[in-house]
Design a protein around this motif. Structure first.
Motif, PDB file in Angstrom:
ATOM      1  N   GLY A 199       0.383   3.719  14.814  1.00 54.81           N
ATOM      2  CA  GLY A 199      -0.637   4.229  15.718  1.00 54.81           C
ATOM      3  C   GLY A 199      -1.067   5.655  15.416  1.00 54.81           C
ATOM      4  O   GLY A 199      -1.963   6.187  16.086  1.00 54.81           O
ATOM      5  N   ASP A 200      -0.486   6.265  14.399  1.00 57.32           N
ATOM      6  CA  ASP A 200      -0.806   7.647  14.036  1.00 57.32           C
ATOM      7  C   ASP A 200      -2.294   7.772  13.689  1.00 57.32           C
ATOM      8  O   ASP A 200      -2.826   6.992  12.896  1.00 57.32           O
ATOM      9  CB  ASP A 200       0.048   8.070  12.832  1.00 57.32           C
ATOM     10  N   GLU A 201      -2.947   8.769  14.269  1.00 62.85           N
ATOM     11  CA  GLU A 201      -4.391   8.926  14.071  1.00 62.85           C
ATOM     12  C   GLU A 201      -4.755   9.178  12.615  1.00 62.85           C
ATOM     13  O   GLU A 201      -5.880   8.890  12.194  1.00 62.85           O
ATOM     14  CB  GLU A 201      -4.920  10.062  14.942  1.00 62.85           C
ATOM     15  N   ARG A 202      -3.826   9.679  11.814  1.00 63.16           N
ATOM     16  CA  ARG A 202      -4.101   9.907  10.391  1.00 63.16           C
ATOM     17  C   ARG A 202      -4.333   8.604   9.634  1.00 63.16           C
ATOM     18  O   ARG A 202      -4.928   8.608   8.552  1.00 63.16           O
ATOM     19  CB  ARG A 202      -2.962  10.692   9.757  1.00 63.16           C
ATOM     20  N   LEU A 203      -3.904   7.485  10.206  1.00 64.75           N
ATOM     21  CA  LEU A 203      -4.079   6.189   9.546  1.00 64.75           C
ATOM     22  C   LEU A 203      -5.380   5.500   9.943  1.00 64.75           C
ATOM     23  O   LEU A 203      -5.680   4.417   9.438  1.00 64.75           O
ATOM     24  CB  LEU A 203      -2.899   5.270   9.887  1.00 64.75           C
ATOM     25  N   ASP A 204      -6.156   6.108  10.823  1.00 59.67           N
ATOM     26  CA  ASP A 204      -7.362   5.435  11.309  1.00 59.67           C
ATOM     27  C   ASP A 204      -8.347   5.082  10.192  1.00 59.67           C
ATOM     28  O   ASP A 204      -8.962   4.013  10.242  1.00 59.67           O
ATOM     29  CB  ASP A 204      -8.059   6.260  12.393  1.00 59.67           C
ATOM     30  N   PRO A 205      -8.537   5.925   9.156  1.00 64.98           N
ATOM     31  CA  PRO A 205      -9.429   5.502   8.069  1.00 64.98           C
ATOM     32  C   PRO A 205      -8.947   4.234   7.359  1.00 64.98           C
ATOM     33  O   PRO A 205      -9.771   3.420   6.910  1.00 64.98           O
ATOM     34  CB  PRO A 205      -9.423   6.710   7.118  1.00 64.98           C
ATOM     35  N   VAL A 206      -7.648   4.064   7.267  1.00 67.66           N
ATOM     36  CA  VAL A 206      -7.096   2.853   6.644  1.00 67.66           C
ATOM     37  C   VAL A 206      -7.421   1.641   7.499  1.00 67.66           C
ATOM     38  O   VAL A 206      -7.904   0.613   6.995  1.00 67.66           O
ATOM     39  CB  VAL A 206      -5.576   2.992   6.449  1.00 67.66           C
ATOM     40  N   PHE A 207      -7.188   1.746   8.798  1.00 69.39           N
ATOM     41  CA  PHE A 207      -7.460   0.610   9.675  1.00 69.39           C
ATOM     42  C   PHE A 207      -8.959   0.333   9.793  1.00 69.39           C
ATOM     43  O   PHE A 207      -9.371  -0.824   9.960  1.00 69.39           O
ATOM     44  CB  PHE A 207      -6.838   0.834  11.046  1.00 69.39           C
ATOM     45  N   LEU A 264       0.853  -1.191   0.000  1.00 68.33           N
ATOM     46  CA  LEU A 264       0.000   0.000   0.000  1.00 68.33           C
ATOM     47  C   LEU A 264       0.889   1.241   0.000  1.00 68.33           C
ATOM     48  O   LEU A 264       1.944   1.245   0.643  1.00 68.33           O
ATOM     49  CB  LEU A 264      -0.914   0.005   1.226  1.00 68.33           C
ATOM     50  N   PRO A 265       0.466   2.314  -0.679  1.00 68.09           N
ATOM     51  CA  PRO A 265       1.337   3.488  -0.849  1.00 68.09           C
ATOM     52  C   PRO A 265       1.312   4.458   0.325  1.00 68.09           C
ATOM     53  O   PRO A 265       1.289   5.676   0.139  1.00 68.09           O
ATOM     54  CB  PRO A 265       0.787   4.137  -2.118  1.00 68.09           C
ATOM     55  N   LEU A 266       1.316   3.938   1.545  1.00 66.43           N
ATOM     56  CA  LEU A 266       1.405   4.813   2.714  1.00 66.43           C
ATOM     57  C   LEU A 266       2.722   5.567   2.693  1.00 66.43           C
ATOM     58  O   LEU A 266       3.725   5.061   2.186  1.00 66.43           O
ATOM     59  CB  LEU A 266       1.295   3.976   3.991  1.00 66.43           C
ATOM     60  N   PRO A 267       2.745   6.819   3.220  1.00 68.78           N
ATOM     61  CA  PRO A 267       1.718   7.469   4.045  1.00 68.78           C
ATOM     62  C   PRO A 267       0.610   8.192   3.280  1.00 68.78           C
ATOM     63  O   PRO A 267      -0.113   9.005   3.857  1.00 68.78           O
ATOM     64  CB  PRO A 267       2.540   8.470   4.850  1.00 68.78           C
ATOM     65  N   ASP A 268       0.483   7.912   1.986  1.00 70.28           N
ATOM     66  CA  ASP A 268      -0.591   8.486   1.167  1.00 70.28           C
ATOM     67  C   ASP A 268      -1.896   7.766   1.500  1.00 70.28           C
ATOM     68  O   ASP A 268      -2.185   6.706   0.958  1.00 70.28           O
ATOM     69  CB  ASP A 268      -0.225   8.328  -0.311  1.00 70.28           C
ATOM     70  N   VAL A 269      -2.671   8.338   2.409  1.00 72.16           N
ATOM     71  CA  VAL A 269      -3.898   7.683   2.882  1.00 72.16           C
ATOM     72  C   VAL A 269      -4.928   7.581   1.766  1.00 72.16           C
ATOM     73  O   VAL A 269      -5.574   6.533   1.583  1.00 72.16           O
ATOM     74  CB  VAL A 269      -4.466   8.433   4.104  1.00 72.16           C
ATOM     75  N   ASP A 270      -5.123   8.643   0.993  1.00 72.96           N
ATOM     76  CA  ASP A 270      -6.108   8.603  -0.088  1.00 72.96           C
ATOM     77  C   ASP A 270      -5.745   7.520  -1.112  1.00 72.96           C
ATOM     78  O   ASP A 270      -6.616   6.761  -1.565  1.00 72.96           O
ATOM     79  CB  ASP A 270      -6.200   9.964  -0.777  1.00 72.96           C
ATOM     80  N   ASP A 326       2.995   1.307  19.609  1.00 75.92           N
ATOM     81  CA  ASP A 326       2.209   2.464  19.168  1.00 75.92           C
ATOM     82  C   ASP A 326       0.767   2.061  18.883  1.00 75.92           C
ATOM     83  O   ASP A 326      -0.175   2.775  19.262  1.00 75.92           O
ATOM     84  CB  ASP A 326       2.861   3.061  17.920  1.00 75.92           C
ATOM     85  N   LEU A 327       0.575   0.933  18.234  1.00 70.93           N
ATOM     86  CA  LEU A 327      -0.782   0.441  17.963  1.00 70.93           C
ATOM     87  C   LEU A 327      -1.539   0.173  19.269  1.00 70.93           C
ATOM     88  O   LEU A 327      -2.727   0.492  19.391  1.00 70.93           O
ATOM     89  CB  LEU A 327      -0.722  -0.846  17.137  1.00 70.93           C
ATOM     90  N   VAL A 328      -0.846  -0.399  20.242  1.00 72.61           N
ATOM     91  CA  VAL A 328      -1.471  -0.705  21.532  1.00 72.61           C
ATOM     92  C   VAL A 328      -1.819   0.580  22.283  1.00 72.61           C
ATOM     93  O   VAL A 328      -2.953   0.773  22.747  1.00 72.61           O
ATOM     94  CB  VAL A 328      -0.527  -1.594  22.369  1.00 72.61           C
ATOM     95  N   MET A 329      -0.860   1.476  22.404  1.00 70.03           N
ATOM     96  CA  MET A 329      -1.068   2.696  23.186  1.00 70.03           C
ATOM     97  C   MET A 329      -2.106   3.618  22.549  1.00 70.03           C
ATOM     98  O   MET A 329      -2.835   4.331  23.251  1.00 70.03           O
ATOM     99  CB  MET A 329       0.257   3.444  23.343  1.00 70.03           C
ATOM    100  N   ALA A 330      -2.186   3.609  21.214  1.00 73.89           N
ATOM    101  CA  ALA A 330      -3.145   4.464  20.514  1.00 73.89           C
ATOM    102  C   ALA A 330      -4.560   3.894  20.527  1.00 73.89           C
ATOM    103  O   ALA A 330      -5.503   4.574  20.113  1.00 73.89           O
ATOM    104  CB  ALA A 330      -2.688   4.678  19.072  1.00 73.89           C
ATOM    105  N   GLY A 331      -4.706   2.662  20.975  1.00 76.11           N
ATOM    106  CA  GLY A 331      -6.027   2.039  20.978  1.00 76.11           C
ATOM    107  C   GLY A 331      -6.473   1.539  19.612  1.00 76.11           C
ATOM    108  O   GLY A 331      -7.640   1.167  19.444  1.00 76.11           O
ATOM    109  N   THR A 332      -5.565   1.500  18.645  1.00 77.57           N
ATOM    110  CA  THR A 332      -5.939   1.086  17.293  1.00 77.57           C
ATOM    111  C   THR A 332      -6.459  -0.338  17.268  1.00 77.57           C
ATOM    112  O   THR A 332      -7.451  -0.644  16.582  1.00 77.57           O
ATOM    113  CB  THR A 332      -4.714   1.210  16.350  1.00 77.57           C
TER     114      THR A 332
END
Length: 319
Positions: free
Chosen positions: A136-144, A100-106, A188-194
Motif C-alpha cells: 500500500g506504500d504510495e511510492r508503488l502507485d506508478p507500478v499499480f 519484478l525488482p521491487l522496491p526499485d520502482v524505475d 495495507d492495499l485496502v486501507m491505502a485505497g490502492t
C-alpha cells in the motif's frame, strides 16, 4: 484424461537462482532447512499424476531483490526469460507470473513492458513486501497504475515480515508468519485505497487469504473508524476483499476453505499446489483432500469449479 486444472500457485527454482540467493545470505530461506529440489521433469510428473493441465510459475520468497537494484534487475530479467522459455518449450503446460525488482520502482516500470510485450507474461508475482515496503506504500502507485492499465493479473506471495527475528520465535516463517504477512499487505492495499484507485487489476491472494477471512469484519470496522471523512468514500473493506481472488494452496481443508467461503463467492476461488515448496507427497495429499471435499456449487467438483474460474482470468489458456 486431464481435468484441465490450472495451478495458479506453483514455483520454479532454477539452479542459477538458488546459487545467487544463497550467495546473498539465503542458505536457509525464511528459516527453512534449505532449498527444495526442483526440475522441469519432476514438476511435469507431479502435474500429470494429479491431472494439472497448466502451472503458472513464479519465484517464491525471498524474491529477486537482495539489496542492490542493478543486480535485482538482472536477476529478474534472467528468471523471467527462463520461465518464458519453459512456456514456449512446453506449450500449454506452463504459464509465467514474472518477478519484478521491487522496491526499485524505475527498474520495475522497465521490466513490466518487457515482460508483457516481449515475453508474453500471464501476470506478475509480488512479494508481500520488499525490504519493508508493503504494497500500500504510495511510492508503488506508478507500478499499480501501469498494472491497472494492462488489466494485469497480480499474484501475491508472502515473505518473512520485517519483524521476523522476534515474531517467528525461532520457527520457520512459512508456518505462521506467512499468513499474517499476507493479511498485513492486503490490509495495507485496502486501507491505502490502492484497490479502489486501480480496479482493473485482478489480484490473487494466496493460501485461502491467510487470516483475511476471519479478520475481514474487524478490518472493515477499523477502516470506518479511521477513514470516516474520506472523499470520495473508499469502498467498504469487505466489498474490496470480496473482489479479490484466493488460491487454495496449503491446508485448504477441513477449515480454511469453509472460512473463506464465508467471505467470498465460489467463483473467486482458484486451485494452487504450492509445489515445489510444498513437497510432492504433501502436495499429492492436499490435492486428494480437495478432490474428497464437496463443491459448494451443485453439479460441479472443486476441479471443474476452479478451472472455470481460472479460464476467466486466463482466457488464452482454455483447456
Amino acid at each position: 484424461m486431464s481435468s484441465g486444472l490450472v495451478d495458479v500457485h506453483a514455483h520454479l527454482l532454477p539452479d542459477f537462482y538458488v546459487q545467487q540467493a544463497t550467495a546473498a545470505g539465503h542458505a536457509h530461506p525464511d528459516g527453512m532447512g534449505g532449498w527444495p529440489s526442483w526440475s522441469v521433469t519432476a514438476h511435469l510428473d507431479l502435474m500429470d499424476r494429479n491431472g494439472i493441465e497448466t502451472a503458472m510459475l513464479s519465484i517464491s520468497s525471498p524474491g529477486v531483490h537482495f539489496g542492490d537494484d542493478k543486480t535485482a534487475r538482472l536477476l529478474a530479467r534472467r528468471v523471467n526469460e527462463y520461465a518464458a522459455e519453459l512456456t514456449r518449450d512446453h506449450p500449454g503446460r506452463f504459464g509465467n507470473f514474472v518477478s519484478l525488482p521491487l522496491p526499485d520502482v524505475d527498474g520495475t516500470l522497465e521490466e513490466i513492458p518487457w515482460a508483457f510485450d516481449e515475453l508474453g507474461a500471464d501476470g506478475v508475482a509480488l512479494m508481500t513486501h520488499t525490504h519493508g515496503m508493503y504494497l500500500g506504500d504510495e511510492r508503488l502507485d506508478p507500478v499499480f497504475a501501469e498494472l491497472d492499465r494492462r488489466r494485469a493479473v497480480v499474484f501475491l506471495h508472502p515473505t518473512s515480515p520485517v519483524c521476523w527475528e522476534r515474531s517467528s520465535l525461532g520457527r520457520p516463517r512459512p508456518m505462521v508468519e506467512y499468513v499474517f504477512d499476507t493479511a498485513r499487505t492486503v490490509t495495507d492495499l485496502v486501507m491505502a485505497g490502492t484497490l479502489t484507485r486501480h480496479p482493473n487489476m485482478r489480484v490473487i491472494v494466496p493460501h485461502c487469504g491467510g487470516t483475511i477471512p476471519v479478520l475481514a469484519d474487524r478490518i472493515n470496522e477499523f477502516m470506518k473508524l479511521l477513514l470516516p471523512l474520506q472523499q470520495p468514500p473508499t469502498t467498504d473493506a469487505v466489498q474490496q476483499l470480496r473482489g479479490l481472488y484466493y488460491d487454495m494452496a496449503g491446508t485448504a481443508f477441513p477449515r480454511q476453505v469453509p472460512a473463506l467461503l464465508k467471505l467470498v463467492d465460489p467463483d473467486r476461488v482458484l486451485f494452487g499446489s504450492d509445489y515445489c515448496w510444498t513437497p510432492a507427497p504433501l502436495a499429492d495429499a492436499h490435492i486428494a483432500a480437495i478432490d474428497a471435499a464437496e463443491s459448494p456449487v451443485d453439479g460441479t467438483t472443486w476441479r471443474s469449479l476452479t478451472t472455470v474460474n481460472a479460464t476467466r482470468l486466463f482466457p488464452g489458456r482454455r483447456p
